[in-house]
Design an enzyme around this catalytic site. Structure first.
Site, PDB file in Angstrom:
ATOM      1  N   GLU A 207      36.435  46.658  49.513  1.00 11.89           N
ATOM      2  CA  GLU A 207      37.127  45.332  49.055  1.00 11.89           C
ATOM      3  C   GLU A 207      38.611  45.737  49.262  1.00 11.89           C
ATOM      4  OE1 GLU A 207      37.550  42.971  44.565  1.00 11.89           O
ATOM      5  OE2 GLU A 207      37.255  45.172  44.608  1.00 11.89           O
TER       6      GLU A 207
ATOM      7  N   LYS B 266      34.197  36.290  45.965  1.00 13.81           N
ATOM      8  CA  LYS B 266      34.046  36.950  44.394  1.00 13.81           C
ATOM      9  C   LYS B 266      33.834  35.979  43.447  1.00 13.81           C
ATOM     10  CE  LYS B 266      36.272  40.993  42.283  1.00 13.81           C
ATOM     11  NZ  LYS B 266      37.381  41.870  42.173  1.00 13.81           N
TER      12      LYS B 266
ATOM     13  N   CYS C 276      32.570  44.456  44.017  1.00 15.44           N
ATOM     14  CA  CYS C 276      33.106  45.228  42.942  1.00 15.44           C
ATOM     15  C   CYS C 276      33.123  44.780  41.475  1.00 15.44           C
ATOM     16  CB  CYS C 276      34.820  45.206  43.231  1.00 15.44           C
ATOM     17  SG  CYS C 276      35.816  46.425  42.259  1.00 15.44           S
TER      18      CYS C 276
END
Length: 285
Positions: free
Chosen positions: A44, A119, A153
């Protein structure tokens, strides 16, 4: 069906041009190609390295300048995917749409297709310091090696996301991450392990290493790549098939046996996916 995966511990350091960035990316991709990998995962926010190129005065570029590199980033990875025949998960890159910034992962297929996963859950830093918007859709991607999902993440810390991906048929979850200290690193790492147990899937995770002294909020990184499995007899006892050296510049490679995964779901010591009490939580069938 087997799938060979490589996870890149991309070393962040100050650079002077996009060409320098491209050469580093190509180095990692060629290393994975030498292992004949099917998938290569980058971390990321690794393209924040481009901000260190700086402006005419030498000052690092602000985050809202990162989308200026999007076309060259996509061309770089699309070209490498075509030339190597591998699926490249180009970590995440900041894109702009409708006046908002999004943290988006990209899956580059060997045939030229490009999948995107934004995300879904934004960290306080992403909201307060970078004014980023959250994505609103979880995608799964069909490949000639199996169905996968990319969970970025912080998204891995929300079990619902992985649950939905598994319900939609994903057998491998790829997790590009970026953490700056041990606390953040272990939050992501431990929840990756939890997701393998809950959903009987493989998780491939990696993070940025190195530092960008001139780029705000990217000055320090703490990362390690790992290929994680369910905790059952056919797999390593700790659920770790392979892992890199923490904070090193490396590529970690391992083979995933999908047939073994299917057998464990049917006849494992525990069958967590099959034993879900959907009568108690019907929204998560």
């Amino acid at each position: 069906m087997k799938m060979r995966v490589s996870a890149v511990q991309h070393h962040l350091h100050t650079i002077e041009s996009f060409e320098e960035f491209a050469a580093q990316v190509e180095h990692y991709v060629k290393a994975a190609q030498e292992y004949e990998s099917d998938f290569v995962l980058f971390p990321e926010l690794f393209t924040t390295q481009l901000l260190s190129i700086g402006d005419a005065s030498g000052k690092a570029l602000p985050i809202d300048r990162l989308p200026d590199f999007t076309e060259r980033y996509r061309d770089l990875f699309a070209g490498l995917a075509r030339r190597t025949g591998m699926h490249l998960i180009g970590g995440t890159h900041i894109i702009a749409e409708g006046g908002r910034l999004y943290n988006a992962a990209h899956l580059f297929y060997p045939d030229g297709r490009v999948g995107e996963q934004r995300k879904l859950h934004m960290t306080p830093t992403e909201v307060k310091e970078w004014n980023m918007a959250a994505g609103n859709e979880l995608n799964v991607f069909d490949t000639d090696k199996g169905r996968i999902a990319v969970i970025i993440c912080y998204d891995m810390e929300f079990p619902e996301v992985a649950r939905i991906a598994r319900a939609r048929g994903a057998d491998v979850l790829f997790c590009p991450s970026c953490t700056d200290d041990r606390h953040g690193f272990h939050r992501v790492r431990y929840t990756c392990h939890a997701r393998t147990i809950e959903n009987q899937v493989y998780v491939v995770v990696t993070g940025t290493v190195g530092s960008l002294p001139t780029v705000d909020f990217m000055r320090m990184n703490f990362g390690q790549a790992a290929v994680l499995t369910p905790n059952d007899v056919p797999f390593p006892p700790g659920g770790i098939m392979a892992e890199g050296v923490i904070n090193d510049d490396a590529v970690v490679t391992a083979d995933l046996d999908l047939e073994l995964l299917y057998r464990v779901r049917e006849r494992g010591s525990v069958t967590t996916w099959r034993d879900r009490r959907t009568d108690l939580y019907p929204d998560w069938k």
